[in-house]
Design an enzyme around this catalytic site. Structure first.
Site, PDB file in Angstrom:
ATOM      1  N   ALA A  26       0.777  -1.330   0.015  1.00  0.00           N
ATOM      2  CA  ALA A  26       0.068   0.174  -0.155  1.00  0.00           C
ATOM      3  C   ALA A  26       0.645   1.234   0.002  1.00  0.00           C
ATOM      4  CB  ALA A  26      -1.025  -0.199   1.381  1.00  0.00           C
ATOM      5  N   GLN A 107       0.574  -5.823  -4.061  1.00  0.00           N
ATOM      6  CA  GLN A 107      -0.807  -5.892  -3.285  1.00  0.00           C
ATOM      7  C   GLN A 107      -1.764  -4.906  -3.943  1.00  0.00           C
ATOM      8  OE1 GLN A 107       1.814  -6.146   0.529  1.00  0.00           O
ATOM      9  NE2 GLN A 107       0.195  -7.797   1.077  1.00  0.00           N
ATOM     10  N   ILE A 109      -4.507  -2.657  -5.871  1.00  0.00           N
ATOM     11  CA  ILE A 109      -5.524  -3.085  -6.995  1.00  0.00           C
ATOM     12  C   ILE A 109      -5.717  -1.825  -7.830  1.00  0.00           C
ATOM     13  CG2 ILE A 109      -6.622  -4.688  -5.449  1.00  0.00           C
ATOM     14  CD1 ILE A 109      -8.535  -2.638  -4.607  1.00  0.00           C
ATOM     15  N   HIS A 125      -3.787  -9.063  -5.340  1.00  0.00           N
ATOM     16  CA  HIS A 125      -5.354  -9.003  -4.974  1.00  0.00           C
ATOM     17  C   HIS A 125      -6.155  -8.447  -6.001  1.00  0.00           C
ATOM     18  CE1 HIS A 125      -3.584  -8.291  -0.590  1.00  0.00           C
ATOM     19  NE2 HIS A 125      -3.458  -9.307  -0.909  1.00  0.00           N
ATOM     20  N   CYS A 154     -25.053  -5.942 -15.742  1.00  0.00           N
ATOM     21  CA  CYS A 154     -24.373  -6.330 -17.129  1.00  0.00           C
ATOM     22  C   CYS A 154     -25.701  -5.969 -18.343  1.00  0.00           C
ATOM     23  CB  CYS A 154     -24.628  -7.927 -17.106  1.00  0.00           C
ATOM     24  SG  CYS A 154     -23.811  -8.608 -18.804  1.00  0.00           S
ATOM     25  N   CYS A 157     -27.050  -9.378 -20.124  1.00  0.00           N
ATOM     26  CA  CYS A 157     -28.013 -10.231 -19.509  1.00  0.00           C
ATOM     27  C   CYS A 157     -28.436  -9.603 -18.183  1.00  0.00           C
ATOM     28  CB  CYS A 157     -27.167 -11.670 -19.119  1.00  0.00           C
ATOM     29  SG  CYS A 157     -25.966 -11.710 -17.813  1.00  0.00           S
ATOM     30  N   THR A 195       5.510  -1.903   2.154  1.00  0.00           N
ATOM     31  CA  THR A 195       4.702  -2.919   2.943  1.00  0.00           C
ATOM     32  C   THR A 195       5.088  -3.113   4.432  1.00  0.00           C
ATOM     33  OG1 THR A 195       3.542  -5.075   3.050  1.00  0.00           O
ATOM     34  CG2 THR A 195       5.583  -4.688   1.571  1.00  0.00           C
ATOM     35  N   ASN A 218      11.241   1.075   3.516  1.00  0.00           N
ATOM     36  CA  ASN A 218       9.682   1.214   4.063  1.00  0.00           C
ATOM     37  C   ASN A 218      10.031   2.439   5.087  1.00  0.00           C
ATOM     38  OD1 ASN A 218       6.905   0.089   4.086  1.00  0.00           O
ATOM     39  ND2 ASN A 218       7.292  -0.310   6.128  1.00  0.00           N
ATOM     40  N   ILE A 236       9.494   5.786  -0.799  1.00  0.00           N
ATOM     41  CA  ILE A 236       9.749   4.613  -1.663  1.00  0.00           C
ATOM     42  C   ILE A 236      10.054   5.372  -3.109  1.00  0.00           C
ATOM     43  CG2 ILE A 236       7.293   4.217  -2.267  1.00  0.00           C
ATOM     44  CD1 ILE A 236       9.446   1.318  -2.417  1.00  0.00           C
TER      45      ILE A 236
HETATM   46 ZN   LIG Z   1     -23.813 -10.938 -18.189  1.00  0.00          ZN
END
Ligand SMILES: [Zn+2]
Length: 247
Positions: A26, A107, A109, A125, A154, A157, A195, A218, A236
Site C-alpha cells: 500500500a 498487493q 489494486i 489482490h 450487465c 444479461c 509494505t 519502508n 519509496i
Molecule cells: Zn452478463
C-alpha cells in the site's frame, strides 16, 4: 551507514543487475494520494457510516448479500479515478524497459503500475480495472462501474458485475501466485517496498527468495528488517527515483 549511503548502495545493485523483482504494498500507492484503507482513520470512518468494518464490507459474503452497500463503500473509498503514477511507479517502469526489472508483484489494486508503463505486473489482490458479469462473464472497464448508479448490471444479461478484486474469503489466483513465486525465486535482487509485511500473503513470498540482495524500503520498521541485506527507511518514490536516474 547513513540513509544516503544506503540509497547509493541500492543504486549500485540496480546498475549491475538485470534480474530485479519488486514486491510492493500500500505504501507505494499512498504517494499517489491513495490512502491505505487499513489505516485507523479509514476504519473509523467506515464503522461510523455503515456500522461495520472495511474487512466485513469487503468480504464475499457481504458482496453477495448487500451489494448496494458494498458498491457505495467501494466507489467512495477504494477507487481513486484521478490518481496518477508517482516516482516509484515511473522508476520501476523505466527499469523494466531497460531490461533490469523482471516483474512487479503488488498487493495494490489500482492499476497504477500499468498506467506508468509497466507490463509484467502480478496483481495478487486483483485490479479495479477489470470487472466481469457474474452470469455471462462479459468484461466491463472501471468507468462502466463508476458511472453506473448503485450496483453495476450487465448490459447483455442483467447479471451483477463484480470487480476482479480478491475479496476476503476468496482465494488468490493460482496463476498469479505461481508467476510471482517463480519471479521471486529466480530474482537476483528483491526489492520490497511500501509494505509492513504484516498482511497475508506478503510475508510468505519472501521465503522463496534465495539471493543475498534483499532490499527493504519502508518508512516504518517491519518484522523482517533483520533479514534484509539492505534496509532503507525512506520514501519509496524518492529512493527509486534516485536509483533509476541517469540509467
Ligand atoms: Zn452478463
Amino acid at each position: 551507514m547513513s540513509e544516503q549511503e544506503n540509497i547509493l548502495k541500492l543504486k549500485e545493485m540496480v546498475e549491475v543487475s538485470d534480474n530485479i523483482v519488486f514486491f510492493g504494498g500500500a505504501g507505494v500507492s499512498t504517494e499517489s494520494g491513495i490512502p491505505d484503507f487499513r489505516s485507523e482513520t479509514g476504519i473509523y470512518n467506515t464503522v461510523h457510516k455503515y456500522g461495520c468494518s472495511p474487512e466485513q464490507i469487503l468480504s464475499h459474503t457481504f458482496f453477495m448479500r448487500k451489494p448496494e452497500i458494498f458498491y457505495d463503500f467501494y466507489k467512495s473509498t477504494m477507487v481513486y479515478t484521478d490518481a496518477e503514477p508517482n516516482e516509484a511507479h515511473k522508476a520501476l517502469a523505466k527499469l523494466e524497459k531497460l531490461g533490469k526489472l523482471k516483474a512487479v508483484v503488488t498487493q495494490n489494486i489500482d492499476g497504477l503500475h500499468q498506467k506508468a508503463g509497466s507490463e509484467k505486473v502480478y496483481e495478487l489482490h486483483g485490479t479495479i480495472m477489470k470487472n466481469y458479469c457474474m452470469k455471462c462473464g462479459q468484461f466491463y472497464d472501471l468507468s462502466y462501474v463508476m458511472n453506473s448508479e448503485g450496483v453495476p448490471r450487465c448490459e447483455k444479461c442483467g447479471g451483477m458485475v463484480k470487480p476482479d478484486v480478491v475479496l476476503y474469503e476468496e482465494g488468490l489466483d493460482d496463476t498469479t501466485i505461481s508467476k510471482s513465486v517463480r519471479a521471486i525465486a529466480e530474482a537476483d535482487v528483491l526489492i520490497i517496498g511500501g509494505t509492513s509485511l504484516n498482511v497475508y500473503p506478503a510475508a510468505g513470498f519472501i521465503n522463496y527468495y534465495h539471493g543475498n540482495k534483499l532490499v527493504l524500503i519502508n518508512k516504518s520498521e517491519t518484522p523482517y528488517d533483520r533479514q534484509a541485506n539492505l534496509l532503507i527507511h525512506d520514501s519509496i518514490g524518492k529512493v527509486l527515483k534516485t536509483c533509476a536516474a541517469d540509467l
